[in-house]
Write a protein that holds these residues in place. Structure first.
Motif, mmCIF file in Angstrom:
data_model
loop_
_atom_site.group_PDB
_atom_site.id
_atom_site.type_symbol
_atom_site.label_atom_id
_atom_site.label_comp_id
_atom_site.label_asym_id
_atom_site.label_seq_id
_atom_site.Cartn_x
_atom_site.Cartn_y
_atom_site.Cartn_z
ATOM 1 N N PRO A 101 0.810 -1.230 0.000
ATOM 2 C CA PRO A 101 0.000 0.000 0.000
ATOM 3 C C PRO A 101 0.835 1.268 0.000
ATOM 4 N N TRP A 102 1.966 1.267 0.685
ATOM 5 C CA TRP A 102 2.850 2.446 0.679
ATOM 6 C C TRP A 102 3.325 2.758 -0.741
ATOM 7 N N ILE A 103 3.738 1.734 -1.456
ATOM 8 C CA ILE A 103 4.189 1.947 -2.838
ATOM 9 C C ILE A 103 3.036 2.416 -3.709
ATOM 10 N N LEU A 104 1.900 1.780 -3.595
ATOM 11 C CA LEU A 104 0.769 2.112 -4.456
ATOM 12 C C LEU A 104 0.272 3.533 -4.216
ATOM 13 N N ARG A 105 0.306 3.988 -2.970
ATOM 14 C CA ARG A 105 -0.068 5.393 -2.698
ATOM 15 C C ARG A 105 0.893 6.351 -3.383
ATOM 16 N N ALA A 106 2.180 6.043 -3.330
ATOM 17 C CA ALA A 106 3.169 6.904 -3.986
ATOM 18 C C ALA A 106 3.005 6.885 -5.499
ATOM 19 N N VAL A 107 2.712 5.725 -6.054
ATOM 20 C CA VAL A 107 2.523 5.605 -7.503
ATOM 21 C C VAL A 107 1.324 6.415 -7.961
ATOM 22 N N ALA A 108 0.275 6.410 -7.170
ATOM 23 C CA ALA A 108 -0.964 7.092 -7.556
ATOM 24 C C ALA A 108 -0.822 8.609 -7.592
ATOM 25 N N GLU A 109 0.269 9.149 -7.075
ATOM 26 C CA GLU A 109 0.457 10.599 -7.028
ATOM 27 C C GLU A 109 0.792 11.201 -8.385
ATOM 28 N N ARG A 110 1.246 10.384 -9.329
ATOM 29 C CA ARG A 110 1.671 10.921 -10.634
ATOM 30 C C ARG A 110 1.408 9.897 -11.726
ATOM 31 N N PRO A 111 1.134 10.323 -12.959
ATOM 32 C CA PRO A 111 0.887 9.360 -14.036
ATOM 33 C C PRO A 111 2.125 8.510 -14.314
ATOM 34 N N VAL A 112 1.918 7.254 -14.608
ATOM 35 C CA VAL A 112 3.011 6.335 -14.915
ATOM 36 C C VAL A 112 2.687 5.615 -16.215
ATOM 37 N N ARG A 113 3.526 5.834 -17.205
ATOM 38 C CA ARG A 113 3.372 5.094 -18.457
ATOM 39 C C ARG A 113 4.027 3.717 -18.347
ATOM 40 N N ASP A 114 5.322 3.706 -18.023
ATOM 41 C CA ASP A 114 6.093 2.468 -18.038
ATOM 42 C C ASP A 114 6.727 2.227 -16.673
ATOM 43 N N ALA A 115 6.410 1.084 -16.072
ATOM 44 C CA ALA A 115 6.928 0.727 -14.758
ATOM 45 C C ALA A 115 7.782 -0.530 -14.859
ATOM 46 N N LEU A 116 8.732 -0.645 -13.942
ATOM 47 C CA LEU A 116 9.616 -1.805 -13.880
ATOM 48 C C LEU A 116 9.683 -2.282 -12.443
ATOM 49 N N ASP A 117 9.335 -3.541 -12.218
ATOM 50 C CA ASP A 117 9.440 -4.143 -10.893
ATOM 51 C C ASP A 117 10.608 -5.117 -10.912
ATOM 52 N N VAL A 118 11.638 -4.786 -10.157
ATOM 53 C CA VAL A 118 12.891 -5.543 -10.177
ATOM 54 C C VAL A 118 12.846 -6.624 -9.093
ATOM 55 N N GLY A 119 13.013 -7.868 -9.514
ATOM 56 C CA GLY A 119 12.885 -8.977 -8.578
ATOM 57 C C GLY A 119 11.436 -9.164 -8.194
ATOM 58 N N CYS A 120 10.596 -9.408 -9.186
ATOM 59 C CA CYS A 120 9.146 -9.364 -8.982
ATOM 60 C C CYS A 120 8.591 -10.569 -8.241
ATOM 61 N N GLY A 121 9.449 -11.552 -7.945
ATOM 62 C CA GLY A 121 8.970 -12.712 -7.205
ATOM 63 C C GLY A 121 7.860 -13.424 -7.944
ATOM 64 N N ASP A 122 6.812 -13.816 -7.219
ATOM 65 C CA ASP A 122 5.724 -14.574 -7.859
ATOM 66 C C ASP A 122 4.666 -13.678 -8.496
ATOM 67 N N GLY A 123 4.928 -12.359 -8.550
ATOM 68 C CA GLY A 123 4.064 -11.457 -9.309
ATOM 69 C C GLY A 123 2.903 -10.854 -8.556
ATOM 70 N N LEU A 124 2.784 -11.106 -7.257
ATOM 71 C CA LEU A 124 1.645 -10.574 -6.514
ATOM 72 C C LEU A 124 1.609 -9.054 -6.552
ATOM 73 N N PHE A 125 2.755 -8.407 -6.326
ATOM 74 C CA PHE A 125 2.747 -6.940 -6.345
ATOM 75 C C PHE A 125 2.345 -6.407 -7.714
ATOM 76 N N LEU A 126 2.795 -7.044 -8.778
ATOM 77 C CA LEU A 126 2.462 -6.569 -10.122
ATOM 78 C C LEU A 126 0.960 -6.626 -10.391
ATOM 79 N N THR A 127 0.255 -7.582 -9.812
ATOM 80 C CA THR A 127 -1.199 -7.615 -9.995
ATOM 81 C C THR A 127 -1.844 -6.376 -9.369
#
Length: 199
Positions: A13-39
């Motif tokens: 939730p901390w990351i998602l709140r920060a992301v929502a503050e500005r438009p994002v076209r292209d994101a990169l999740d480094v070491g995404c594990g099993d992909g839960l955060f990306l969903t």
């Protein structure tokens, strides 16, 4: 694949709140594990790429994200992944930075980000000083309480590594490579790093 809670997902939730503050076209999740955060990130960005070098974990992420149209998962490390300078709006690292060379990862992120893009890290640091041990000790009752309340899943079957650098070392190097970076201690033996690229 089911959702779960642990000391890393607690900071989604901390990351998602920060992301929502500005438009994002292209994101990169480094070491995404099993992909839960990306969903959870996918609805907030135009496109997202997850990097996962462990073959078994990559396959789990690929399956979890198979029906998420704007997300791609790549079976490679951050070091081996190639992209043009200034091509990314957002880089996230959840419990993955300590698996990499700190300086190299921060420098590569600095180059990849577009002006105004941001880096968000939920990281692990080693206890090296009396202050480090004191903060860890003071957290213990709260960590146990919240872990029990959330029915923590501590082992989700992905590669883990012990942190080697202290928070002081991480902060000093981050401030050198990323002027203006903010680093603070968090609960669950994590630290939070946020940097917005000037421009």
């Amino acid at each position: 694949m089911p959702d779960y809670w642990n000391h890393n997902t607690a900071y989604h939730p901390w990351i998602l709140r920060a992301v929502a503050e500005r438009p994002v076209r292209d994101a990169l999740d480094v070491g995404c594990g099993d992909g839960l955060f990306l969903t959870r990130l996918a609805p907030l960005v135009d496109t997202a790429t997850g990097l996962e070098p462990d073959p078994g974990t990559y396959e789990r992420a690929r399956v979890r994200l198979a029906d998420v149209d704007n997300v791609t998962v790549r079976p490679c490390s951050f070091e081996d992944w190639g992209a043009g300078a200034g091509s990314i709006d957002l880089v996230t690292m959840v419990a993955s930075l300590h698996h990499m060379d700190l300086t190299g990862a921060l420098e590569k992120t600095r180059e990849l980000l577009r002006p105004g893009g941001q880096l968000l890290v939920v990281g692990l640091a080693a206890n090296r000083s009396a202050t480090d041990w004191l903060f860890s000790g003071l957290q213990l009752p709260w960590v146990r309480l919240f872990s029990a309340l959330h029915r923590e899943s501590p082992d989700i079957g992905v590669p883990v590594a012990e942190a080697e650098k202290s928070l002081a070392e991480i902060r000093a190097e981050a401030e050198r490579v990323l002027p203006g970076v903010r680093v603070r201690r968090g609960l669950y033996y994590r630290y939070l790093l946020r940097w917005v690229k000037p421009g």
